[in-house]
Design a protein around this motif. Sequence first.
Motif, PDB file in Angstrom:
ATOM      1  N   GLY B 309       0.790  -1.227   0.000  1.00 54.44           N
ATOM      2  CA  GLY B 309       0.000   0.000   0.000  1.00 54.44           C
ATOM      3  C   GLY B 309       0.818   1.270   0.000  1.00 54.44           C
ATOM      4  O   GLY B 309       0.349   2.327  -0.401  1.00 54.44           O
ATOM      5  N   SER B 310       2.060   1.193   0.472  1.00 54.66           N
ATOM      6  CA  SER B 310       2.861   2.410   0.544  1.00 54.66           C
ATOM      7  C   SER B 310       3.871   2.442  -0.601  1.00 54.66           C
ATOM      8  O   SER B 310       3.939   1.524  -1.422  1.00 54.66           O
ATOM      9  N   VAL B 311       4.621   3.512  -0.681  1.00 61.32           N
ATOM     10  CA  VAL B 311       5.602   3.707  -1.743  1.00 61.32           C
ATOM     11  C   VAL B 311       6.870   4.251  -1.096  1.00 61.32           C
ATOM     12  O   VAL B 311       6.806   5.146  -0.249  1.00 61.32           O
ATOM     13  N   ASP B 312       8.011   3.698  -1.510  1.00 62.00           N
ATOM     14  CA  ASP B 312       9.277   4.171  -0.957  1.00 62.00           C
ATOM     15  C   ASP B 312       9.790   5.349  -1.792  1.00 62.00           C
ATOM     16  O   ASP B 312      10.636   5.177  -2.666  1.00 62.00           O
ATOM     17  N   VAL B 313       9.260   6.521  -1.513  1.00 56.30           N
ATOM     18  CA  VAL B 313       9.722   7.740  -2.172  1.00 56.30           C
ATOM     19  C   VAL B 313      10.704   8.423  -1.237  1.00 56.30           C
ATOM     20  O   VAL B 313      10.348   8.769  -0.105  1.00 56.30           O
ATOM     21  N   GLN B 314      11.928   8.597  -1.700  1.00 52.78           N
ATOM     22  CA  GLN B 314      12.926   9.277  -0.880  1.00 52.78           C
ATOM     23  C   GLN B 314      12.731  10.786  -1.029  1.00 52.78           C
ATOM     24  O   GLN B 314      12.528  11.296  -2.136  1.00 52.78           O
ATOM     25  N   LEU B 315      12.773  11.464   0.084  1.00 54.75           N
ATOM     26  CA  LEU B 315      12.415  12.882   0.110  1.00 54.75           C
ATOM     27  C   LEU B 315      13.490  13.683   0.825  1.00 54.75           C
ATOM     28  O   LEU B 315      14.102  13.206   1.784  1.00 54.75           O
ATOM     29  N   GLU B 316      13.702  14.908   0.347  1.00 52.01           N
ATOM     30  CA  GLU B 316      14.596  15.792   1.087  1.00 52.01           C
ATOM     31  C   GLU B 316      14.128  17.233   0.989  1.00 52.01           C
ATOM     32  O   GLU B 316      13.420  17.616   0.043  1.00 52.01           O
ATOM     33  N   VAL B 317      14.516  17.991   1.986  1.00 50.72           N
ATOM     34  CA  VAL B 317      14.139  19.405   2.082  1.00 50.72           C
ATOM     35  C   VAL B 317      15.412  20.235   2.075  1.00 50.72           C
ATOM     36  O   VAL B 317      16.284  20.045   2.929  1.00 50.72           O
ATOM     37  N   LEU B 318      15.497  21.156   1.106  1.00 49.40           N
ATOM     38  CA  LEU B 318      16.616  22.098   1.069  1.00 49.40           C
ATOM     39  C   LEU B 318      16.123  23.475   1.505  1.00 49.40           C
ATOM     40  O   LEU B 318      15.064  23.924   1.048  1.00 49.40           O
TER      41      LEU B 318
END
Lengths: 443, 443
Positions: B309-318
């Motif tokens: 059900g989930s998705v492994d989306v890698q995220l970052e905040v600059l």
Amino acid sequence: MLNFTHDSTARSWIAAAQAPGCDFTLQNLPYGVFAPKGRLERSRGGVAIGDQVVDLAQLAASSLLPEPAQAACSVAAGETLNAFMGMGPAGWQPLRHALFRLLSAEADPATQAKVRVCLVPLVDAVMKMPAQVHNYTDFYTSVHHALNVGRVVRPENPLTPNFQWLPIAYHGRASSLVLSGTPFRRPNGQSRAAGSQTPVFGPSRRLDFELEMGFFVGPGTALGEPLSLTESRDRIFGMCLLNDWSARDHQFWEMDPLGPFLGKNFCTSISPWIVSMEALEPFRVPFGRSDGDPQPLPYLDNATDRATGSVDVQLEVLLQTRQHRARELPGDCISATSFRHQYWTVAQMLTQHTVGGCNVQSGDLMGTGTISGPTPGEAGALVELSLGGTRAVPLPGTGEMRHFLEDGDCVVLRGWCENPGAARVGFGECRGEVLPSINLNAM
Amino acid sequence: MLNFTHDSTARSWIAAAQAPGCDFTLQNLPYGVFAPKGRLERSRGGVAIGDQVVDLAQLAASSLLPEPAQAACSVAAGETLNAFMGMGPAGWQPLRHALFRLLSAEADPATQAKVRVCLVPLVDAVMKMPAQVHNYTDFYTSVHHALNVGRVVRPENPLTPNFQWLPIAYHGRASSLVLSGTPFRRPNGQSRAAGSQTPVFGPSRRLDFELEMGFFVGPGTALGEPLSLTESRDRIFGMCLLNDWSARDHQFWEMDPLGPFLGKNFCTSISPWIVSMEALEPFRVPFGRSDGDPQPLPYLDNATDRATGSVDVQLEVLLQTRQHRARELPGDCISATSFRHQYWTVAQMLTQHTVGGCNVQSGDLMGTGTISGPTPGEAGALVELSLGGTRAVPLPGTGEMRHFLEDGDCVVLRGWCENPGAARVGFGECRGEVLPSINLNAM
């Protein structure tokens, strides 16, 4: 500011406009969108008068209107009133004044004959949503409602500290706005009984109505453009009746910390006719605050709003059960109050909405929040009238009782303005019926 | 279900699609709406590949596509993607598969030449809102975010009892959604200092971002029509990055009892490219719950959702300040996490939204809520990273510190999927800059 359209002695050549209790007098002229029966694909703007609707598309095609009323009429004749709302007072006032003249008993017989061609009997008009509502916001501006509900859910602290400082609001769901007369199914959802650790899923057992009014935004704003209180007053097109149906069991379980969601978004009903702010002008009253209440911050305060920011709209709620209908009874009045008791005014609501930079669009709908007056019989929701479901509300017409709404119950909101110096201005009604929930065991 | 479009060895004849770190690979093919520079009145659908955009209006006018991809392309070529979203998988999959074949290195040279005519360099594409969003809902589905914020505002009870039972949500403001790159003004509003009885009015002093993802609804539903978890999975068109800018001082003063309003509705930013759920299929992972967590109620649970059900989306905040820009520095990464940690899945969110009967419309946008992972460096908002403003967040690139956002600060969200068996699939970026507030002393 009063003008010749507020002359209470003026009469229309449409006799029904003078009938006792008629909502749609010559001094009212509310706007709606309708399709003539049998030509349902042809929605257009209309104005109610007595037992008739002036078909604005027909009127625009006649040569009866002077400019700039003619241009405004062409815009108001569209499939929604959004563009007309966006014209602002420069479009609204000329059309209203021209319509008043055409429908007045002083209009010459030749004019009356030409206008008559543009009339559709109200009973042959199928009403439609008056605007495409892109954004719907619901406020929470009755201190009596806030206290009544607060005593049920937060007895130690019924009024939150922010209530007297700003008009509290939340964003509602635009997609599930429906027109008066549209039935809806009792919603399914989660609730948790007091003392239980685990929620259950099923049809709401505490289905309620909320007596509200709505107002439509006229000209929109750009992102980052706040409206002063003075500007807000001129940006409000008009008002209608609104029923913010609520599933209390679902709402109270889900709303902490982000507010109501499924408990409200299954359906919100509005009345089809929008009464212009100009028509409401004779019924303006001071805002509903007391001497001991804190002074609003400067951006939410000015002398005009203090003196005439509210409107004395008399309101009542009828509950009609299946038994009432079986006996051809109209239903029992279970609440009666006035909009004048609201703590915040419509101009304050619109200013608050824009003060942080949020943009508004023509045709945006804002609900006032439940309207409850100062005495117990003036409460605008069953959760208040039944003290949180602990005391049954009697329905004398059938001998039934209600804590919350049952399947087949029909709630009818009515609103009108009356005072000795003015002609009656009414809103018609906002009606909705509760259908049984669908069975979700298959899901 | 994986298919030939997920073959990680497939290459495009557009060389940039294979460049290291390229977000817009052959296996991605995200949808957006753009206007070619110099022809800004001509918005149309496009698909990003490498450093190019496939102009779907041009492609639809070619004779390159078989049916039913041709019909889907004509719909996707419109000024918004709403109608294409409304086609469902029966429209989405044929077009994606046909695009994959046309852009694959295996396409014959004559085909490549015909497609090349339909390309616009990304740098010459002015991006537009991908859909007319009629309704925007924001969820609250990261347990780590809920705990981090809860410890700040409700230390005695950081996680509300409903969190583990339903995906909490509130209605957001659709009118103030903007596209990445649009700056916004620091909002004015009311706040009340701890210990004070009286609020003050002025520019937010606790302006924050929220790292979120958004998803777009495909085919709509009728009022009263709930979607099962299985149905919901097929109704989600794709995902983007979303920044739910928040004025914490305004929000925490206003939100009791009805939730956030002005604290959120001044601006919400989204990235321009929507990555389809099909492109995300190789990165599906189990939902982010632990063994000790309660079992969801049956309507929110099935084996597929539990497993994928989930998705492994890698995220970052600059965070890029004026000083970073003056020194031509890209900004400092202040948070990095993955979408996989969310407690609730996108299918659970959509099912919850409809279960009470609320209707959804094609192009509705749903935010996932702030995405925070389990460790402190994975928090998706400054209020968490700075522990409610009590600990400064260092920016090593310039030596500055931040508790909350300052004027001129630019926040850039990035997201991408990578794993050994799949080609990279990226979201591009979602960027926004804080402009100074306007002076409201005149109001």
